[in-house]
Enzyme design. Structure first.
Site, PDB file in Angstrom:
ATOM      1  N   LYS A 212      47.326 104.305   8.961  1.00  0.00           N
ATOM      2  CA  LYS A 212      47.808 104.889   7.708  1.00  0.00           C
ATOM      3  C   LYS A 212      46.926 106.066   7.300  1.00  0.00           C
ATOM      4  O   LYS A 212      47.413 107.148   6.976  1.00  0.00           O
ATOM      5  CB  LYS A 212      47.794 103.806   6.630  1.00  0.00           C
ATOM      6  CG  LYS A 212      48.098 104.296   5.250  1.00  0.00           C
ATOM      7  CD  LYS A 212      48.031 103.147   4.265  1.00  0.00           C
ATOM      8  CE  LYS A 212      47.852 103.666   2.857  1.00  0.00           C
ATOM      9  NZ  LYS A 212      47.806 102.582   1.878  1.00  0.00           N
ATOM     10  N   GLU A 218      37.735 102.642  14.651  1.00  0.00           N
ATOM     11  CA  GLU A 218      38.143 101.794  15.780  1.00  0.00           C
ATOM     12  C   GLU A 218      39.399 102.348  16.445  1.00  0.00           C
ATOM     13  O   GLU A 218      39.495 102.444  17.683  1.00  0.00           O
ATOM     14  CB  GLU A 218      38.443 100.361  15.302  1.00  0.00           C
ATOM     15  CG  GLU A 218      37.249  99.557  14.863  1.00  0.00           C
ATOM     16  CD  GLU A 218      36.926  99.727  13.387  1.00  0.00           C
ATOM     17  OE1 GLU A 218      37.279 100.767  12.787  1.00  0.00           O
ATOM     18  OE2 GLU A 218      36.302  98.814  12.817  1.00  0.00           O
ATOM     19  N   GLY A 269      48.127  98.859   3.632  1.00  0.00           N
ATOM     20  CA  GLY A 269      48.128  98.488   5.048  1.00  0.00           C
ATOM     21  C   GLY A 269      48.595  97.062   5.278  1.00  0.00           C
ATOM     22  O   GLY A 269      49.433  96.794   6.149  1.00  0.00           O
ATOM     23  N   ARG A 270      48.090  96.126   4.486  1.00  0.00           N
ATOM     24  CA  ARG A 270      48.430  94.711   4.689  1.00  0.00           C
ATOM     25  C   ARG A 270      49.835  94.366   4.219  1.00  0.00           C
ATOM     26  O   ARG A 270      50.307  93.258   4.402  1.00  0.00           O
ATOM     27  CB  ARG A 270      47.396  93.830   3.991  1.00  0.00           C
ATOM     28  CG  ARG A 270      47.199  94.141   2.524  1.00  0.00           C
ATOM     29  CD  ARG A 270      45.913  93.523   2.016  1.00  0.00           C
ATOM     30  NE  ARG A 270      45.577  93.915   0.654  1.00  0.00           N
ATOM     31  CZ  ARG A 270      44.912  95.006   0.315  1.00  0.00           C
ATOM     32  NH1 ARG A 270      44.516  95.845   1.252  1.00  0.00           N
ATOM     33  NH2 ARG A 270      44.622  95.272  -0.942  1.00  0.00           N
ATOM     34  N   GLU A 356      42.065  90.218   1.322  1.00  0.00           N
ATOM     35  CA  GLU A 356      41.765  91.622   1.018  1.00  0.00           C
ATOM     36  C   GLU A 356      42.390  92.013  -0.322  1.00  0.00           C
ATOM     37  O   GLU A 356      41.921  92.930  -0.996  1.00  0.00           O
ATOM     38  CB  GLU A 356      42.279  92.537   2.146  1.00  0.00           C
ATOM     39  CG  GLU A 356      41.474  93.806   2.283  1.00  0.00           C
ATOM     40  CD  GLU A 356      41.819  94.637   3.498  1.00  0.00           C
ATOM     41  OE1 GLU A 356      42.977  95.035   3.651  1.00  0.00           O
ATOM     42  OE2 GLU A 356      40.909  94.916   4.305  1.00  0.00           O
ATOM     43  N   HIS A 387      43.852  68.553  16.044  1.00  0.00           N
ATOM     44  CA  HIS A 387      42.829  68.130  17.003  1.00  0.00           C
ATOM     45  C   HIS A 387      41.570  68.967  16.864  1.00  0.00           C
ATOM     46  O   HIS A 387      40.736  68.996  17.757  1.00  0.00           O
ATOM     47  CB  HIS A 387      43.400  68.209  18.423  1.00  0.00           C
ATOM     48  CG  HIS A 387      44.628  67.374  18.577  1.00  0.00           C
ATOM     49  ND1 HIS A 387      44.575  66.036  18.929  1.00  0.00           N
ATOM     50  CD2 HIS A 387      45.933  67.660  18.354  1.00  0.00           C
ATOM     51  CE1 HIS A 387      45.809  65.546  18.942  1.00  0.00           C
ATOM     52  NE2 HIS A 387      46.644  66.512  18.588  1.00  0.00           N
ATOM     53  N   LYS A 502      31.222  99.969   6.642  1.00  0.00           N
ATOM     54  CA  LYS A 502      31.608 101.147   7.435  1.00  0.00           C
ATOM     55  C   LYS A 502      30.560 102.256   7.288  1.00  0.00           C
ATOM     56  O   LYS A 502      30.184 102.911   8.259  1.00  0.00           O
ATOM     57  CB  LYS A 502      32.952 101.706   6.940  1.00  0.00           C
ATOM     58  CG  LYS A 502      34.155 100.851   7.265  1.00  0.00           C
ATOM     59  CD  LYS A 502      35.421 101.617   6.862  1.00  0.00           C
ATOM     60  CE  LYS A 502      36.619 100.702   6.854  1.00  0.00           C
ATOM     61  NZ  LYS A 502      37.823 101.347   6.330  1.00  0.00           N
TER      62      LYS A 502
HETATM   63  O1  LIG Z   1      45.833 101.934   8.986  1.00  0.00           O
HETATM   64  P1  LIG Z   1      44.413 102.378   8.827  1.00  0.00           P
HETATM   65  O2  LIG Z   1      44.279 103.489   7.815  1.00  0.00           O
HETATM   66  O3  LIG Z   1      43.812 102.758  10.152  1.00  0.00           O
HETATM   67  O4  LIG Z   1      43.596 101.190   8.236  1.00  0.00           O
HETATM   68  C1  LIG Z   1      43.369  99.996   8.913  1.00  0.00           C
HETATM   69  C2  LIG Z   1      42.686  98.954   8.048  1.00  0.00           C
HETATM   70  O5  LIG Z   1      41.343  99.319   7.828  1.00  0.00           O
HETATM   71  C3  LIG Z   1      40.763  99.322   6.529  1.00  0.00           C
HETATM   72  O6  LIG Z   1      39.386  99.221   6.655  1.00  0.00           O
HETATM   73  C4  LIG Z   1      41.270  98.296   5.576  1.00  0.00           C
HETATM   74  O7  LIG Z   1      40.377  97.233   5.380  1.00  0.00           O
HETATM   75  C5  LIG Z   1      42.620  97.722   5.916  1.00  0.00           C
HETATM   76  O8  LIG Z   1      43.295  97.463   4.722  1.00  0.00           O
HETATM   77  C6  LIG Z   1      43.430  98.647   6.779  1.00  0.00           C
HETATM   78  O9  LIG Z   1      44.667  98.023   7.054  1.00  0.00           O
END
Ligand SMILES: O=P(O)(O)OC[C@H]1O[C@H](O)[C@H](O)[C@@H](O)[C@@H]1O
Length: 526
Positions: A212, A218, A269-270, A356, A387, A502
Site C-alpha cells: 500500500k 521487506e 492494510g489489515r 494492530e 493436541h 522499524k
Molecule cells: O502494504 P504495505 O504498505 O507494504 O504495509 C505492510 C504492513 O506493514 C506495516 O508495518 C503495518 O504494520 C501493516 O499494517 C501493513 O499492512
C-alpha cells in the site's frame, strides 16, 4: 451527532456486572443448555449462524449490553464511518473498506472521485487482466501460459490474501475453478524467497508486488530478490510483475510492471482483502467470478452489521460480549479455533486485524485510557490445537474465551468411514465436545483430573466454507473489531506501534548505533 466517550464514562458500562454472573456449569447442563442453544443465536450471511449459548450471558446481561450499544452509539458510528467521516483520527483519513464490496450509505467522494466507482473500476480492471491471463492472451516471452502467481507483500498485504487463498484452494479445485497456483513471499528472511523460488518455474510465473505504502523494506527487498532471480534466469522482470499499491505511493508511477492496480489510503492494510490487494491474487488463482462471490458474502454480512438491534447483529453482539469478557470479567486473551483446515491461516490474519487495530492505550483523541483494550489473539485449527495448547485452555489459571468456527460439510468432498464415523463427523464431534467440556467441566476428586468448567465459547456454524461464507466470516470479524474500537473509544485504523522497531532497524543497518543496540547488532553478525 455522535459523542466519542471513553468506555468508563458510559452509565450503561458502570451498570454492567451488577446483574450477577452466569455459571455455565449449570446454565449449559441438561435441558437449560438446550434451551439456551436454541435461543442464543443470531443469523449471519451465507446461511451461517452465530451461537453464543456457551458465553457467560443471560437475558439480563444481554439487556445491559444492548443498553451499552445504544449509549455508545455503535450503529450510528458505523453509519458515520460508511458515509465517509474521518474516523481514522490519527492519520486524518476516511475508513472505506466496506465500499470495496458494497454501498451501505450515500455516495462517498474524496480525492475528487466517487470512491465506490473507483474501487469497482479497479476490480473490473483486475477481472479483465485475469481473464486475459487465463485465456492465454497475456503470456510469457515464449508465448507460454502463466501457471503460477506469487504474491510479494507483508502484514496486511500478505496475511489476509494468503488466508483467503488457502481457504478457497480445495473448494476451487473441487468446483472446477482452480486456475493458477498461488504462493506467497513475505519475510525478509532470504530463506522465504529462496524457498518459494525453489518450488516454481519463474518463466511461467506472474509476481504481484503488493504494498500500500510502496515503502516497506521487506517487500522492496523481496522485489529486488525476485528481479535478480528473473534476470539470472534470462527473463525480463517487467513481463512477469504486476503491482498493487495506493495511488500516492512511490510505486504508482513506475512503468516497470506489466500492469498496476490501485487501492488508496482509506483502506487499512489489515482491512484490504476485499480491495485490489486480495482481488489480484484471488482473481488470478480462482477467476474473477469467485472473487465476486467472496465480495457478495462480505457485502451481505456488512448489511447485517449495519442493523441497529444488537440481538440480530452478530458482529455487534460478538463485540459487546467480547468487551464484557475483557472489561467486566477480566479475561486477557481470545482464541480463534476454526474446525476447518481451510481456515488454517485465518487466526493469523485475525491476529493482525484485531491486535494492530485495538492494541492501543490511548483513545482517539490521544489521551490515555484506564481500562483494558484489545485482547491477545491467537489460534490454530482444530483438532490440531486440541493436541497442543488446549491443556492450558481447560485447566490453566487464565480463562481464555474461545471463538469456534465449524461447518457441516468439508470442501474437497473426499471422506472415509473408519470405526463407524467419517472424518468430517469426527471433526464436528470434537468441536461439539469441546464446547461442552469447556462450559461444564467435570468433577473429579483427583484435582489433577478435575475440570472447573465455566470457560466461555461461541461458535459460528455454516453449511460449507464457500466464497460467500468466507466473505461473510471476514466481514463479521472486521466489523466486530470496529465495534470494539468504538466501545473502547480507540482509533482502530492506524498502527503507530509498529514504527519504533522499524526506525531502530534502519539505524542498525546504517551502523548508527551505540550501547546495547550496538552489542546486539554485533552478536547477530551485522
Ligand atoms: O502494504 P504495505 O504498505 O507494504 O504495509 C505492510 C504492513 O506493514 C506495516 O508495518 C503495518 O504494520 C501493516 O499494517 C501493513 O499492512
Amino acid at each position: 451527532m455522535n459523542q466519542w466517550k471513553n468506555l468508563n464514562e458510559l452509565t450503561s458500562y458502570q451498570k454492567l456486572g451488577q446483574n450477577g454472573r452466569v455459571d455455565l456449569t449449570c446454565a449449559m447442563a441438561g435441558e437449560e443448555g438446550t434451551v439456551r442453544v436454541k435461543k442464543y443465536n443470531a443469523p449471519m450471511a451465507a446461511g451461517m449462524t452465530y451461537y453464543y449459548a456457551a458465553k457467560q450471558v443471560d437475558d439480563a446481561i444481554l439487556k445491559d449490553l444492548c443498553a451499552l450499544a445504544e449509549e455508545a452509539q455503535l450503529a450510528s458510528k458505523f453509519e458515520e464511518l460508511y458515509n465517509g467521516a474521518v474516523i481514522n483520527t490519527g492519520e486524518k483519513r476516511l475508513v472505506l473498506h466496506h465500499l470495496t464490496r458494497g454501498q451501505l450509505g450515500g455516495a462517498v467522494n474524496a480525492d475528487g472521485t466517487d470512491k465506490r466507482a473507483f474501487y469497482t473500476e479497479q476490480q473490473r480492471k483486475i477481472a479483465a487482466f485475469a481473464k486475459k491471463v487465463h485465456d492465454g492472451e497475456i503470456v510469457n516471452e515464449k508465448g507460454e501460459a502463466f501457471t503460477t502467481v506469487v504474491q510479494i507483500g507483508i502484514g496486511g498485504s500478505d496475511l489476509g490474501p494468503r488466508a483467503m487463498y488457502l481457504a478457497l484452494e480445495n473448494w476451487a479445485k473441487k468446483n472446477g475453478c482452480f486456475k493458477m497456483e498461488a504462493k506467497f513471499i513475505s519475510n525478509v528472511d532470504p530463506d522465504d524467497a529462496a524457498g518459494v523460488l525453489g518450488t516454481i518455474d519463474p518463466s511461467r510465473t506472474i509476481f504481484i508486488l503488493v504494498s500500500k505504502s510502496g515503502t516497506t523494506l521487506e517487500t522492496l527487498t523481496n522485489e529486488s530478490f525476485v528481479k535478480e532471480a528473473l534476470k539470472n534466469a534470462g527473463l525480463d522482470a517487467s513481463k512477469h510483475m504486476i503491482a498493487v499499491t495506493s495511488e500516492t505511493s512511490p510505486l504508482a508511477g513506475n512503468s516497470d510492471y506489466l500492469a498496476a492496480f490501485f487501492m488508496d489510503d482509506f483502506i487499512g492494510g489489515r482491512f484490504s482483502s476485499t480491495s485490489s490487494v486480495g482481488g489480484a491474487v484471488l482473481s488470478l488463482a480462482f477467476g474473477p467470478e469467485v472473487f465476486d462471490r467472496f465480495l457478495r458474502g462480505a457485502a451481505e454480512e456488512d448489511k447485517l452489521a449495519a442493523g441497529k438491534d444488537p440481538m440480530t447483529n452478530a458482529a455487534m453482539l460478538d463485540a459487546l460480549i467480547g468487551v464484557y469478557e475483557r472489561n467486566v470479567l477480566g479475561y486477557p486473551a481470545t482464541a480463534v479455533l476454526p474446525y476447518s483446515q481451510a481456515l488454517s491461516r485465518f487466526p493469523a490474519h485475525l491476529q493482525q486485524m484485531d491486535m494492530e487495530s485495538n492494541g492501543k492505550s490511548v483513545n482517539r483523541r490521544g489521551e490515555a485510557v484506564d481500562y483494558p483494550t484489545g485482547p491477545i489473539i491467537f489460534g490454530e485449527p482444530g483438532t490440531n490445537g486440541q493436541h497442543s495448547f488446549y491443556q492450558l485452555l481447560h485447566q490453566g489459571t487464565d480463562i481464555i474465551p474461545l471463538q469456534f468456527i465449524g461447518f457441516n460439510e468439508n470442501q474437497a468432498g473426499m471422506d472415509v468411514t473408519i470405526q463407524g464415523s467419517t472424518s468430517q463427523q469426527k471433526l464436528s464431534a470434537n468441536v461439539a465436545a469441546q464446547i461442552m467440556a469447556f462450559a461444564c467441566g467435570k468433577q473429579d476428586e483427583n484435582r489433577n483430573k478435575h475440570f472447573a468448567g465455566n470457560r466461555p465459547s461461541s461458535i459460528i456454524i455454516g453449511k460449507q466454507l464457500t466464497p460467500e461464507a468466507l466473505g461473510a466470516l471476514l466481514s463479521h470479524f472486521e466489523n466486530k473489531v470496529m465495534f470494539q474500537g468504538f466501545l473502547w473509544n480507540l482509533n482502530s485504523f492506524d498502527q503507530e506501534g509498529v514504527q519504533l522497531g522499524k526506525i531502530l532497524a534502519k539505524r542498525v543497518l546504517a551502523h548508527e548505533t551505540d550501547g546495547a543496540l550496538n552489542t546486539f547488532s554485533e552478536l547477530l553478525g551485522i
